[in-house]
Scaffold this motif. Structure first.
Motif, PDB file in Angstrom:
ATOM      1  N   ASP A   1      -3.918  -2.472   6.169  1.00  0.00           N
ATOM      2  CA  ASP A   1      -4.110  -2.180   4.935  1.00  0.00           C
ATOM      3  C   ASP A   1      -3.315  -0.986   4.681  1.00  0.00           C
ATOM      4  OD1 ASP A   1      -6.060  -4.044   4.509  1.00  0.00           O
ATOM      5  OD2 ASP A   1      -7.652  -2.986   4.678  1.00  0.00           O
ATOM      6  N   ASP A   2      -2.970  -0.105   5.403  1.00  0.00           N
ATOM      7  CA  ASP A   2      -2.300   1.134   5.234  1.00  0.00           C
ATOM      8  C   ASP A   2      -0.595   0.991   5.082  1.00  0.00           C
ATOM      9  OD1 ASP A   2      -4.834   1.897   4.625  1.00  0.00           O
ATOM     10  OD2 ASP A   2      -4.888   2.993   6.838  1.00  0.00           O
TER      11      ASP A   2
ATOM     12  N   GLY B   1       1.350   1.201   1.666  1.00  0.00           N
ATOM     13  CA  GLY B   1       1.206   2.458   1.157  1.00  0.00           C
ATOM     14  C   GLY B   1       1.869   3.516   1.750  1.00  0.00           C
TER      15      GLY B   1
ATOM     16  N   ASN C   1      -2.313   6.659  -0.957  1.00  0.00           N
ATOM     17  CA  ASN C   1      -3.344   6.253  -1.724  1.00  0.00           C
ATOM     18  C   ASN C   1      -3.308   4.868  -2.560  1.00  0.00           C
ATOM     19  OD1 ASN C   1      -4.828   8.386  -1.143  1.00  0.00           O
ATOM     20  ND2 ASN C   1      -3.878   9.781  -2.808  1.00  0.00           N
TER      21      ASN C   1
ATOM     22  N   LYS D   1      -2.726   1.608  -2.106  1.00  0.00           N
ATOM     23  CA  LYS D   1      -2.690   0.591  -1.134  1.00  0.00           C
ATOM     24  C   LYS D   1      -2.650  -0.848  -1.438  1.00  0.00           C
ATOM     25  CE  LYS D   1      -6.032   2.705   2.070  1.00  0.00           C
ATOM     26  NZ  LYS D   1      -7.477   2.513   3.015  1.00  0.00           N
TER      27      LYS D   1
ATOM     28  N   PRO E   1      -3.470  -4.124   0.580  1.00  0.00           N
ATOM     29  CA  PRO E   1      -3.947  -4.440   1.862  1.00  0.00           C
ATOM     30  C   PRO E   1      -3.499  -5.687   2.026  1.00  0.00           C
ATOM     31  CG  PRO E   1      -5.707  -3.981   0.212  1.00  0.00           C
ATOM     32  CD  PRO E   1      -4.594  -3.899  -0.571  1.00  0.00           C
TER      33      PRO E   1
END
Lengths: 439, 439
Positions: free
Chosen positions: A291-292, A295, A302, A304, A306
């Protein structure tokens, strides 16, 4: 290549059936994009020489290039981006041909990016994985080992591992598929510096595997569920199992608390498809939720996007299927040559007449070939049909030309009864060939 | 990618219809293999960094890798090796997106290797080229410019060029597609140091283009035919035109004595497909005969594996077709999303029920998707159908579930008359969807 093409076609068909589009990314990425994504394996990245301009490297997998693509092009409106990519990746590794480990190899990735409700895309990814492996008709059975990064991290914390030691302990645990617990236990104590009782508590968990019942058993442990990471992981795995019943994938899934996966970027469920027995190829597909990563590439942790995805290990599957093919057990539709009809002349060479017939067949969409000799010998033409397993021959000689006919012979049928083949008017040739090919 | 895939599929289908198999070669070759094959363009080769091991470079085209493959694996028994390859090549060039000139781009090559009778494979290559370009339904017409390296060299010798100046004069002549004769004439005298009357005699020939009649006119010139290279070239071109009549390709061929082609390795016929008008993309395919390249790579110049091939300039064709597509003039079967059916819920989310329906459709080979939300809004589901141009929707609500039915709605048809769509028993859903999709 025929076997390989069969694998690609099978996989692509399933990926598209699940609504995925394909993207293409360059074989080279900026070196800085790849940095810090692969843990210890970063040393295996191929760099390009500095000939001026940006410093580039060859891609190591298809996940980071996809995340980089999403970071550059992903808009909120693309909230349902499913993509697949079949492409080569590069690793400066020690090759092992029989295990399907090469320096240049294909990966087939399917990923779903976007903000969705919990476990819905994750379940579909596992469904795609099962459909793919089942369609390929592997000679061995397989399981899909399933775990969850947050559950694993929670387990380590509950067992008494300090937060900053979690990743290191995790990579030691990942060796449990190759080493017995006693060795891993020793390493946890003597290399990672854990107390014996901490290592023992880890062992209590990571030696467990099972199905939905195991998840329920874990969900009933108050100490474990008191850890927010562990309880989140268990809840997600339970929801996945619930949805998985609809897709009929639960029989393939084996919850395995020892599965850790080396790569740094996973944040949720992780999985690995593993063949049974001692076939030597081991893992044939793997993936997880990350998910990160997008980003991180945006330098906006912040923001994201996913993602969850799976990577099919085509080379290992190729090793398995090629072995079957060489033993004559594979799908008989896998042939080397695509030629359906060989155009043969008897007696004089008749090269322009053979060309004319081939042209008529091509125009009807039929794959036709003939010998590139002006006066080919008859037996050499038969030999090509045999060697390339060409199913039909269209035969002409001066007699046939004079009478406006051709002969069609079934080359896969060695029955003497068909004699010189079926004689029919030239004008009926194309439809007769199409008819025989469709049988 | 959908437009690109359409191009690849069209080309592959024709290549296979002509009996070609595909091979795959690594994206990197030993640097020494690529050295000395590309004339002045060798400076555009990408090298890999020296990280130990062999020094490698990224391939510059698919011809040299194919010749290297033949040198390593070509056996006399493979006397009819036809191969195609769709793969990326790399050039450190100044990119020009609108002209389809990139640093990484696809080439689609079709080659025939082996000892054959004169001009038979050569004619088939040109037939493949014409069939390919015609099937792609380009928005502009094109010609296939044709020349012969030996004819060209013979012309230079007859005009009075010294043997060791032939290649240099040839590369000056190659500029005639971009520069007027007066400039090329000037360069021949002042940069190549030719006498005016030598340059004039060259001009007499290289400004000629035409058809079989031009070849006959040249064949009637005793001074030209006295040169063995020129007469061999003319005889081969005449035979090609003769065979070309059978394949119906003569109307596309324009014999053009100014065509020289920069690459060093051509030895026989050379050709280039060029679009009409000022579309800016110019050459869309090119190739020729290269009989000595495999022997050169074997370091055995006497062991020849003669080859002839064509390379389709996919990126330039892509530029042309993408422009049409963006203007809405392309084949309507080219869609971005492969999804055929979107599974929609009305009222409550019904996520597991939507999953169940999607699974039934997947199992029947139908591409189905649904929104990855447990309670999606109806209008958002309609919006996906619109945006992705999904042709059919299967709709369920609690009422439909209670009655054991589904509704099917044609999303491409905005006719209000179909109202809420066709209601039918759940058991008939798959066959009804297949029926509607096949219409």
């Amino acid at each position: 290549m025929a076997v390989r093409q069969h694998i690609f076609d099978t996989i692509t068909q399933i990926f598209r059936r699940h609504g995925a589009v394909t993207i293409d990314t360059p074989v080279m990425e900026l070196t800085e994009i790849l940095a810090g994504k692969y843990g210890e394996d970063s040393k295996l990245i191929y760099d390009l020489a500095d000939q001026g301009g940006e410093q580039c490297s060859l891609r190591y997998d298809l996940t980071v290039p996809f995340a980089r693509y999403m970071a550059m092009h992903g808009k909120p409106s693309q909230y349902q981006c499913k993509r697949y990519q079949l492409a080569k990746v590069y690793r400066r590794d020690q090759p092992a041909m029989t295990k399907g480990r090469l320096r240049e190899f294909y990966q087939c990735d399917f990923d779903i990016a976007g903000q969705y409700d919990l476990m819905i895309p994750d379940t579909e990814i596992l469904c795609v994985l099962k459909e793919t492996l089942d369609s390929l008709q592997l000679p061995v059975d397989y399981d899909i080992k399933l775990n969850h990064r947050q559950l694993l991290d929670g387990v380590f914390r509950v067992a008494g591992v300090a937060p900053d030691a979690v990743r290191a302990v995790s990579s030691t645990i990942d060796k449990l598929d190759k080493q017995p617990w006693t060795e891993v236990h020793y390493e946890l104590m003597h290399e990672r510096g854990l107390d014996k009782n901490v290592a023992d508590r880890i062992g209590h968990y990571v030696q467990q595997n099972g199905d939905a019942q195991l998840l329920q058993k874990l969900a009933d442990e108050p100490t474990l569920m008191a850890n927010p990471q562990a309880s989140q992981g268990i809840r997600e795995l339970q929801l996945l199992m619930d949805y998985g019943e609809v897709f009929d994938i639960r029989d393939k899934i084996k919850v395995d608390l020892s599965l850790a996966r080396g790569l740094d970027y996973y944040t949720g469920i992780i999985y690995e498809a593993v063949t049974h027995g001692t076939h030597g190829v081991g893992s044939i597909a793997a993936g997880g939720r990350y998910d990160d990563l997008v980003g991180m590439l945006l330098n906006k942790p912040n923001k994201k996007i996913p993602c969850v995805g799976v990577s099919i290990g085509v080379e290992r599957i190729f090793s398995l299927l090629m072995e079957m093919h060489q033993q004559g057990h594979s799908d008989s539709s896998i042939r080397g040559s695509p030629t359906q009809v060989y155009v043969i002349s008897v007696g004089d060479g008749l090269v322009k007449q053979r060309m004319q017939i081939a042209k008529e067949l091509w125009d009807a969409g039929i794959a036709a070939s003939y010998m590139y000799k002006s006066k080919p010998k008859l037996e050499k033409q038969w030999a090509v049909c045999d060697r390339e397993a060409i199913p039909l021959a269209v035969i002409i000689g001066q007699d046939e030309l004079d009478q406006g006919v051709v002969r069609i012979k079934d080359m896969s049928n060695k029955d003497e009864a068909q004699g010189k083949g079926q004689t029919l008017p030239r004008s009926g040739m194309v439809s007769a060939v199409l008819d025989r090919l469709s049988r």
